[in-house]
Write a protein that holds these residues in place. Sequence first.
Motif, PDB file in Angstrom:
ATOM      1  N   GLU A 132     -36.035   6.010  16.568  1.00 13.17           N
ATOM      2  CA  GLU A 132     -35.998   5.005  17.632  1.00 13.17           C
ATOM      3  C   GLU A 132     -35.917   3.620  17.001  1.00 13.17           C
ATOM      4  N   ILE A 133     -34.902   2.861  17.402  1.00 14.45           N
ATOM      5  CA  ILE A 133     -34.724   1.506  16.880  1.00 14.45           C
ATOM      6  C   ILE A 133     -35.190   0.514  17.938  1.00 14.45           C
ATOM      7  N   TYR A 134     -36.105  -0.364  17.586  1.00 16.05           N
ATOM      8  CA  TYR A 134     -36.648  -1.342  18.526  1.00 16.05           C
ATOM      9  C   TYR A 134     -35.940  -2.688  18.318  1.00 16.05           C
ATOM     10  N   VAL A 135     -35.451  -3.262  19.399  1.00 13.97           N
ATOM     11  CA  VAL A 135     -34.764  -4.547  19.337  1.00 13.97           C
ATOM     12  C   VAL A 135     -35.582  -5.595  20.076  1.00 13.97           C
ATOM     13  N   ASP A 136     -35.895  -6.676  19.409  1.00 13.99           N
ATOM     14  CA  ASP A 136     -36.620  -7.784  20.037  1.00 13.99           C
ATOM     15  C   ASP A 136     -35.629  -8.630  20.818  1.00 13.99           C
ATOM     16  N   TYR A 137     -35.260  -8.189  22.018  1.00 11.05           N
ATOM     17  CA  TYR A 137     -34.289  -8.927  22.814  1.00 11.05           C
ATOM     18  C   TYR A 137     -34.804 -10.338  23.120  1.00 11.05           C
ATOM     19  N   GLY A 138     -33.885 -11.285  23.009  1.00 13.46           N
ATOM     20  CA  GLY A 138     -34.225 -12.678  23.306  1.00 13.46           C
ATOM     21  C   GLY A 138     -34.706 -13.462  22.111  1.00 13.46           C
ATOM     22  N   ASP A 139     -35.184 -12.797  21.061  1.00 13.30           N
ATOM     23  CA  ASP A 139     -35.698 -13.486  19.869  1.00 13.30           C
ATOM     24  C   ASP A 139     -34.512 -13.837  18.961  1.00 13.30           C
ATOM     25  N   GLN A 175     -27.693 -11.171  15.912  1.00 12.21           N
ATOM     26  CA  GLN A 175     -28.194 -12.187  16.845  1.00 12.21           C
ATOM     27  C   GLN A 175     -27.483 -12.098  18.194  1.00 12.21           C
ATOM     28  N   LYS A 176     -26.201 -11.802  18.164  1.00 14.44           N
ATOM     29  CA  LYS A 176     -25.459 -11.678  19.419  1.00 14.44           C
ATOM     30  C   LYS A 176     -25.977 -10.509  20.257  1.00 14.44           C
ATOM     31  N   VAL A 177     -26.303  -9.406  19.584  1.00  9.36           N
ATOM     32  CA  VAL A 177     -26.869  -8.252  20.296  1.00  9.36           C
ATOM     33  C   VAL A 177     -28.216  -8.628  20.909  1.00  9.36           C
ATOM     34  N   ILE A 178     -29.043  -9.300  20.131  1.00 13.08           N
ATOM     35  CA  ILE A 178     -30.369  -9.704  20.593  1.00 13.08           C
ATOM     36  C   ILE A 178     -30.271 -10.706  21.741  1.00 13.08           C
ATOM     37  N   ALA A 179     -29.266 -11.594  21.675  1.00  8.64           N
ATOM     38  CA  ALA A 179     -29.125 -12.648  22.690  1.00  8.64           C
ATOM     39  C   ALA A 179     -28.517 -12.140  23.986  1.00  8.64           C
ATOM     40  N   ASN A 180     -27.798 -11.037  23.934  1.00  9.36           N
ATOM     41  CA  ASN A 180     -27.111 -10.517  25.122  1.00  9.36           C
ATOM     42  C   ASN A 180     -28.099  -9.774  26.025  1.00  9.36           C
ATOM     43  N   VAL A 181     -29.068 -10.514  26.563  1.00  7.78           N
ATOM     44  CA  VAL A 181     -30.176  -9.903  27.306  1.00  7.78           C
ATOM     45  C   VAL A 181     -29.777  -9.438  28.700  1.00  7.78           C
ATOM     46  N   ASP A 182     -28.636  -9.920  29.223  1.00 12.17           N
ATOM     47  CA  ASP A 182     -28.217  -9.432  30.535  1.00 12.17           C
ATOM     48  C   ASP A 182     -27.227  -8.270  30.420  1.00 12.17           C
ATOM     49  N   GLY A 183     -26.875  -7.906  29.187  1.00 12.66           N
ATOM     50  CA  GLY A 183     -26.032  -6.744  28.975  1.00 12.66           C
ATOM     51  C   GLY A 183     -24.589  -6.893  29.402  1.00 12.66           C
ATOM     52  N   SER A 184     -24.122  -8.129  29.654  1.00 14.47           N
ATOM     53  CA  SER A 184     -22.743  -8.282  30.133  1.00 14.47           C
ATOM     54  C   SER A 184     -21.724  -7.975  29.063  1.00 14.47           C
ATOM     55  N   THR A 185     -20.591  -7.457  29.524  1.00 18.87           N
ATOM     56  CA  THR A 185     -19.458  -7.165  28.642  1.00 18.87           C
ATOM     57  C   THR A 185     -18.177  -7.618  29.318  1.00 18.87           C
ATOM     58  N   ILE A 212     -33.797 -15.711  29.147  1.00 18.43           N
ATOM     59  CA  ILE A 212     -34.831 -15.911  28.121  1.00 18.43           C
ATOM     60  C   ILE A 212     -35.927 -16.835  28.642  1.00 18.43           C
ATOM     61  N   LEU A 213     -35.532 -17.931  29.301  1.00 26.00           N
ATOM     62  CA  LEU A 213     -36.518 -18.867  29.846  1.00 26.00           C
ATOM     63  C   LEU A 213     -37.382 -18.202  30.914  1.00 26.00           C
ATOM     64  N   ARG A 214     -36.753 -17.420  31.783  1.00 23.59           N
ATOM     65  CA  ARG A 214     -37.495 -16.750  32.851  1.00 23.59           C
ATOM     66  C   ARG A 214     -38.480 -15.725  32.284  1.00 23.59           C
ATOM     67  N   ARG A 215     -38.055 -15.022  31.259  1.00 23.68           N
ATOM     68  CA  ARG A 215     -38.960 -14.046  30.613  1.00 23.68           C
ATOM     69  C   ARG A 215     -40.096 -14.762  29.914  1.00 23.68           C
ATOM     70  N   LEU A 216     -39.795 -15.866  29.266  1.00 18.48           N
ATOM     71  CA  LEU A 216     -40.806 -16.638  28.545  1.00 18.48           C
ATOM     72  C   LEU A 216     -41.879 -17.168  29.489  1.00 18.48           C
TER      73      LEU A 216
END
Length: 298
Positions: free
Chosen positions: A10-17, A47-57, A73-77
């Motif tokens: 299992e690979i854990y990704v710190d989304y948004g960081d 970083q692009k993977v981590i930043a793509n928090v809404d999953g858009s393609t 990111i701001l809303r989660r923070l």
Amino acid sequence: LDIDRGSSLEIYVDYGDVDRNGMLRAYDAAILLQSLVDIGPPLTLTQKVIANVDGSTDESGARTLTAADATAILRRLLGIDPCFYVEGCQAKSTATPAQILAESGVIERFEQTYRIPLEIRAQAHGVSALDIRLENLAGVRITDVSGIPSSWLSAVGPEAVALAGAVPTTETIALTISVEAADDVAWDQLEISVTPDGFTPHRVAAQALELPTDLALESLYPSPFGARATLDVATPETAALDIALFDVLGRRVHTVESGTFSAGVHRFTIDGSALPAGLYILRISDGKTSIARSLVHL
């Protein structure tokens, strides 16, 4: 790394960081916005993977980053949203697309800067992220943007602006985009792309540059004046301007400016520190037309 057959990893990704320092901060949203407008170091693939928090393609399936990711990111923070879309919260595909009306006003020239007014009116649920890009016109560079909502993060690049806020606004956003450009720019070709909340871009045609039709004194303040006064002078074409103060006997007592200036509005300052108090006549001439105004110096 050896993994036994039948086991899983299992690979854990710190989304948004985005800066990958182990903490979620507003700075992560700021880094993302800067990358969107091509200022600062480009993001790595990770970083692009981590930043793509809404999953858009996009249509090809490639990940797409927009200012909406910074908003997430701001809303989660701030605890407004318990998690990101990519972590199982509401899918972006089911979210309500932002509805906006975007209009550009008439482009104006002030000294060596062109000002492009852009009004964005959000409807229904409001808007919390905007990606703005100048298109179809080479040789134009954005230098400043005013009118940004005070609580929003922003990044301004040479051709694009990215804005993100944690809370949607339904108020009209009246931006002024200041740009530098050559005198021969074909402004009728300029198109402004405005993408709200990462959804469909809106195309806005800029209105042609409007130059003054006559030599005019646009403003003069304060009046009466003390140590200094400021005046804005409009000229319809490149002209040799002579701006000076005369006393009540018609004697030239102070030269404000004398030189050649391009078409547009120019700002000048009257230095009254060495002038005695009294009544003066301000005269502005371009060799064809003269304007005279009385001015009291305290």
